[in-house]
Design a protein around this motif. Structure first.
Motif, PDB file in Angstrom:
ATOM      1  N   TRP A  47       0.814  -1.216   0.000  1.00  0.00           N
ATOM      2  CA  TRP A  47       0.000   0.000   0.000  1.00  0.00           C
ATOM      3  C   TRP A  47       0.845   1.262   0.000  1.00  0.00           C
ATOM      4  CZ3 TRP A  47      -4.394  -1.067  -1.762  1.00  0.00           C
ATOM      5  CH2 TRP A  47      -5.092  -2.212  -1.395  1.00  0.00           C
ATOM      6  N   LYS A  48       2.111   1.146   0.365  1.00  0.00           N
ATOM      7  CA  LYS A  48       2.997   2.311   0.339  1.00  0.00           C
ATOM      8  C   LYS A  48       3.725   2.464  -1.002  1.00  0.00           C
ATOM      9  CE  LYS A  48       3.884   2.066   5.322  1.00  0.00           C
ATOM     10  NZ  LYS A  48       4.915   1.914   6.379  1.00  0.00           N
ATOM     11  N   THR A  49       3.803   1.378  -1.745  1.00  0.00           N
ATOM     12  CA  THR A  49       4.577   1.377  -2.984  1.00  0.00           C
ATOM     13  C   THR A  49       3.712   1.294  -4.230  1.00  0.00           C
ATOM     14  OG1 THR A  49       6.333   0.234  -1.767  1.00  0.00           O
ATOM     15  CG2 THR A  49       6.505   0.261  -4.164  1.00  0.00           C
ATOM     16  N   ALA A  50       2.613   0.576  -4.148  1.00  0.00           N
ATOM     17  CA  ALA A  50       1.782   0.326  -5.329  1.00  0.00           C
ATOM     18  C   ALA A  50       1.279   1.595  -6.013  1.00  0.00           C
ATOM     19  CB  ALA A  50       0.611  -0.582  -4.944  1.00  0.00           C
ATOM     20  N   PRO A  51       0.887   2.643  -5.271  1.00  0.00           N
ATOM     21  CA  PRO A  51       0.354   3.828  -5.974  1.00  0.00           C
ATOM     22  C   PRO A  51       1.318   4.434  -6.981  1.00  0.00           C
ATOM     23  CG  PRO A  51      -0.236   3.916  -3.656  1.00  0.00           C
ATOM     24  CD  PRO A  51       0.707   2.773  -3.811  1.00  0.00           C
ATOM     25  N   TRP A  52       2.605   4.589  -6.616  1.00  0.00           N
ATOM     26  CA  TRP A  52       3.522   5.211  -7.579  1.00  0.00           C
ATOM     27  C   TRP A  52       3.814   4.279  -8.748  1.00  0.00           C
ATOM     28  CZ3 TRP A  52       8.037   3.346  -9.357  1.00  0.00           C
ATOM     29  CH2 TRP A  52       8.770   2.453  -8.577  1.00  0.00           C
ATOM     30  N   MET A  53       3.814   2.981  -8.517  1.00  0.00           N
ATOM     31  CA  MET A  53       4.012   2.044  -9.617  1.00  0.00           C
ATOM     32  C   MET A  53       2.858   2.126 -10.614  1.00  0.00           C
ATOM     33  SD  MET A  53       5.482  -1.454  -7.933  1.00  0.00           S
ATOM     34  CE  MET A  53       7.043  -1.532  -7.077  1.00  0.00           C
ATOM     35  N   PHE A  54       1.639   2.080 -10.093  1.00  0.00           N
ATOM     36  CA  PHE A  54       0.464   2.132 -10.974  1.00  0.00           C
ATOM     37  C   PHE A  54       0.423   3.451 -11.747  1.00  0.00           C
ATOM     38  CE2 PHE A  54      -3.906   3.222 -11.919  1.00  0.00           C
ATOM     39  CZ  PHE A  54      -4.405   2.043 -12.469  1.00  0.00           C
ATOM     40  N   LEU A  55       0.639   4.556 -11.056  1.00  0.00           N
ATOM     41  CA  LEU A  55       0.608   5.853 -11.724  1.00  0.00           C
ATOM     42  C   LEU A  55       1.756   6.000 -12.725  1.00  0.00           C
ATOM     43  CD1 LEU A  55      -0.336   8.178  -8.734  1.00  0.00           C
ATOM     44  CD2 LEU A  55      -1.770   7.573 -10.676  1.00  0.00           C
ATOM     45  N   THR A  56       2.905   5.432 -12.420  1.00  0.00           N
ATOM     46  CA  THR A  56       4.024   5.492 -13.355  1.00  0.00           C
ATOM     47  C   THR A  56       3.671   4.803 -14.667  1.00  0.00           C
ATOM     48  OG1 THR A  56       5.687   5.628 -11.601  1.00  0.00           O
ATOM     49  CG2 THR A  56       6.410   4.788 -13.740  1.00  0.00           C
ATOM     50  N   LEU A  57       3.084   3.627 -14.580  1.00  0.00           N
ATOM     51  CA  LEU A  57       2.673   2.917 -15.794  1.00  0.00           C
ATOM     52  C   LEU A  57       1.593   3.679 -16.541  1.00  0.00           C
ATOM     53  CD1 LEU A  57       2.589  -0.786 -14.526  1.00  0.00           C
ATOM     54  CD2 LEU A  57       4.342   0.315 -15.912  1.00  0.00           C
ATOM     55  N   TRP A  58       0.612   4.182 -15.821  1.00  0.00           N
ATOM     56  CA  TRP A  58      -0.516   4.858 -16.462  1.00  0.00           C
ATOM     57  C   TRP A  58      -0.066   6.130 -17.184  1.00  0.00           C
ATOM     58  CZ3 TRP A  58      -5.701   3.417 -16.701  1.00  0.00           C
ATOM     59  CH2 TRP A  58      -6.555   4.379 -17.240  1.00  0.00           C
ATOM     60  N   ILE A  59       0.697   6.967 -16.483  1.00  0.00           N
ATOM     61  CA  ILE A  59       1.095   8.250 -17.069  1.00  0.00           C
ATOM     62  C   ILE A  59       2.108   8.054 -18.195  1.00  0.00           C
ATOM     63  CG2 ILE A  59       2.126  10.501 -16.584  1.00  0.00           C
ATOM     64  CD1 ILE A  59       1.120  10.210 -13.695  1.00  0.00           C
ATOM     65  N   SER A  60       3.099   7.198 -17.970  1.00  0.00           N
ATOM     66  CA  SER A  60       4.109   6.985 -19.008  1.00  0.00           C
ATOM     67  C   SER A  60       3.503   6.360 -20.251  1.00  0.00           C
ATOM     68  CB  SER A  60       5.240   6.110 -18.462  1.00  0.00           C
ATOM     69  OG  SER A  60       4.750   4.856 -18.019  1.00  0.00           O
ATOM     70  N   ASP A  61       2.523   5.491 -20.084  1.00  0.00           N
ATOM     71  CA  ASP A  61       1.846   4.930 -21.259  1.00  0.00           C
ATOM     72  C   ASP A  61       1.069   6.014 -21.993  1.00  0.00           C
ATOM     73  OD1 ASP A  61       0.789   3.295 -23.148  1.00  0.00           O
ATOM     74  OD2 ASP A  61      -0.533   2.193 -21.817  1.00  0.00           O
ATOM     75  N   SER A  62       0.439   6.911 -21.248  1.00  0.00           N
ATOM     76  CA  SER A  62      -0.288   8.015 -21.873  1.00  0.00           C
ATOM     77  C   SER A  62       0.658   8.945 -22.628  1.00  0.00           C
ATOM     78  CB  SER A  62      -1.052   8.810 -20.812  1.00  0.00           C
ATOM     79  OG  SER A  62      -1.988   7.982 -20.133  1.00  0.00           O
ATOM     80  N   LEU A  63       1.921   9.008 -22.223  1.00  0.00           N
ATOM     81  CA  LEU A  63       2.916   9.854 -22.886  1.00  0.00           C
ATOM     82  C   LEU A  63       3.667   9.117 -23.995  1.00  0.00           C
ATOM     83  CD1 LEU A  63       4.412  11.705 -19.785  1.00  0.00           C
ATOM     84  CD2 LEU A  63       2.799  12.609 -21.461  1.00  0.00           C
ATOM     85  N   GLY A  64       3.255   7.890 -24.289  1.00  0.00           N
ATOM     86  CA  GLY A  64       3.832   7.168 -25.416  1.00  0.00           C
ATOM     87  C   GLY A  64       5.075   6.373 -25.129  1.00  0.00           C
ATOM     88  N   VAL A  65       5.395   6.133 -23.862  1.00  0.00           N
ATOM     89  CA  VAL A  65       6.616   5.394 -23.536  1.00  0.00           C
ATOM     90  C   VAL A  65       6.535   3.944 -24.013  1.00  0.00           C
ATOM     91  CG1 VAL A  65       8.038   4.533 -21.628  1.00  0.00           C
ATOM     92  CG2 VAL A  65       7.182   6.882 -21.601  1.00  0.00           C
ATOM     93  N   PHE A  66       5.342   3.352 -24.004  1.00  0.00           N
ATOM     94  CA  PHE A  66       5.172   1.960 -24.409  1.00  0.00           C
ATOM     95  C   PHE A  66       4.531   1.830 -25.786  1.00  0.00           C
ATOM     96  CE2 PHE A  66       5.049   2.065 -19.760  1.00  0.00           C
ATOM     97  CZ  PHE A  66       6.057   1.164 -19.459  1.00  0.00           C
TER      98      PHE A  66
END
Length: 382
Positions: free
Chosen positions: A342-361
């Motif tokens: 619960w302390k780590t999952a939020p930044w992991m999920f948001l990192t994937l979501w935002i970076s995917d929205s910016l075209g990283v994947f």
């Protein structure tokens, strides 16, 4: 026989005026055709290279959006937002638990609103938020940003087939390992500075360093304790960061490609697919990284001594080896949800979501149906 000899074609030196004119016309047309074919074949030859060829997608291609500065900008945006939201949420949760120890738990929406409002008024929340945002900006702009940037930089040149899945995905394993390895140590000094800042408050006053803020601790420690202090006993953090990056990004990239048929052909909304993929990969990254980043440190620092002796001799690597060969995997995960997920999952999920929205994947793909180019239809790209 003599009849056929009589009607044979006359020699070229005796051809008629009309025949000569016909040959001149043919030479003109043939020359024009040769000139046209020269440019067309040159164009095809230019595009039948590892940079453009539909059948050479295994090679590396320098794409227009592969500049490292742009990759870092995307990582910076992703990291700062993800870390800031995570630190704020973690502080809010800790303040909620503190408030719940002294007051009754809310039972309706109005009481929940009162609870939240009172938390924002707490002095501990306001003071803690400043230091947490300082840490979030630092770790987001360095650690998370570089993870995103290096992963994109080492994968941006891999083209994929248009409207299909990647068939040569094994080539991304070494690059993913490389990206995880070179970024695994970046966040270590910033996490140690944070531990030092909060740990300093628990010491007796005569032993306290008196750090005024997280930034103050980060600046003072290298000069007062030496630069090596921020990397001392960093094995668990380096292995944890390596496991996080490798599992989180590679798994997300792989699953996005393999299940792309859901939103390419089945018309399932992409945001829904992205949310499920990001949530699963976040959970998977936490499962893989928790034993090496948290459990190993707990084994060395807090496990009871056997006959007064530490069986691991204060060595995190020995504890990691013991854990790797231990037959009871249930020993890996005590405290996973409360102390880590619960302390780590939020930044992991948001990192994937935002970076995917910016075209990283999102990768450049071959599309030989679009017809881009001069007089040729094959090997165009989009």
């Amino acid at each position: 026989f003599f009849f056929f000899l009589m009607i044979r074609r006359p020699p070229r030196s005796t051809q008629s005026r009309s025949s000569a004119a016909s040959d001149v016309y043919k030479r003109q047309v043939h020359g024009e055709f040769n000139r046209r074919m020269f440019f067309e074949l040159d164009d095809i030859k230019r595009r039948h290279t590892p940079y453009f060829d539909e059948y050479n997608t295994g090679s590396w291609i320098t794409t227009p959006d592969s500049q490292f500065s742009w990759n870092y900008q995307r990582g910076l945006i992703t990291g700062v937002i993800a870390a800031s939201v995570t630190e704020t949420a973690n502080l809010f949760g800790a303040s909620w638990q503190l408030l719940a120890k002294h007051y009754e738990a809310p039972t309706n929406l109005k009481q929940y609103g009162i609870y939240a409002r009172e938390i924002f008024k707490m002095d501990n929340f306001r003071k803690g938020l400043k230091n947490r945002l300082q840490y979030a900006f630092t770790i987001g702009a360095t650690d998370i940003a570089m993870r995103v940037a290096v992963f994109r930089a080492t994968h941006a040149g891999f083209y994929k087939p248009w409207n299909s899945v990647e068939v040569a995905y094994l080539r991304k394993i070494p690059t993913s390992i490389f990206a995880a390895a070179v970024t695994s140590f970046i966040g270590v000094p910033f996490e140690f500075a944070r531990l030092a800042y909060y740990g300093d408050k628990t010491f007796p006053k005569e032993l306290q360093k008196g750090y005024k803020s997280y930034f103050n601790a980060l600046i003072r420690i290298p000069f007062e304790e030496g630069p090596y202090y921020l990397f001392k006993n960093s094995f668990p953090l380096i292995v944890r960061n390596f496991s996080q990056t490798l599992t989180l990004f590679f798994a997300y990239d792989w699953l996005k490609d393999k299940f792309s048929i859901l939103y390419r052909n089945a018309e399932i909304p992409y945001d829904g697919c992205k949310a499920v993929n990001a949530a699963f990969c976040t959970w998977l990254a936490c499962i893989v990284s928790y034993p090496w980043g948290n459990k190993v440190r707990e084994m060395v620092d807090f496990w009871p001594k056997r006959e007064g002796a530490n069986i691991f001799q204060g060595n995190y690597r020995k504890a990691a080896v013991w854990l790797w060969y231990h037959e009871y995997t249930s020993n890996y995960y005590p405290g996973l949800m409360k102390n880590y997920f619960w302390k780590t999952a939020p930044w992991m999920f948001l990192t994937l979501w935002i970076s995917d929205s910016l075209g990283v994947f999102t990768y450049w793909s071959h599309n030989y149906w679009s017809g881009a180019g001069n007089n040729t239809w094959e090997d165009s790209y989009s």
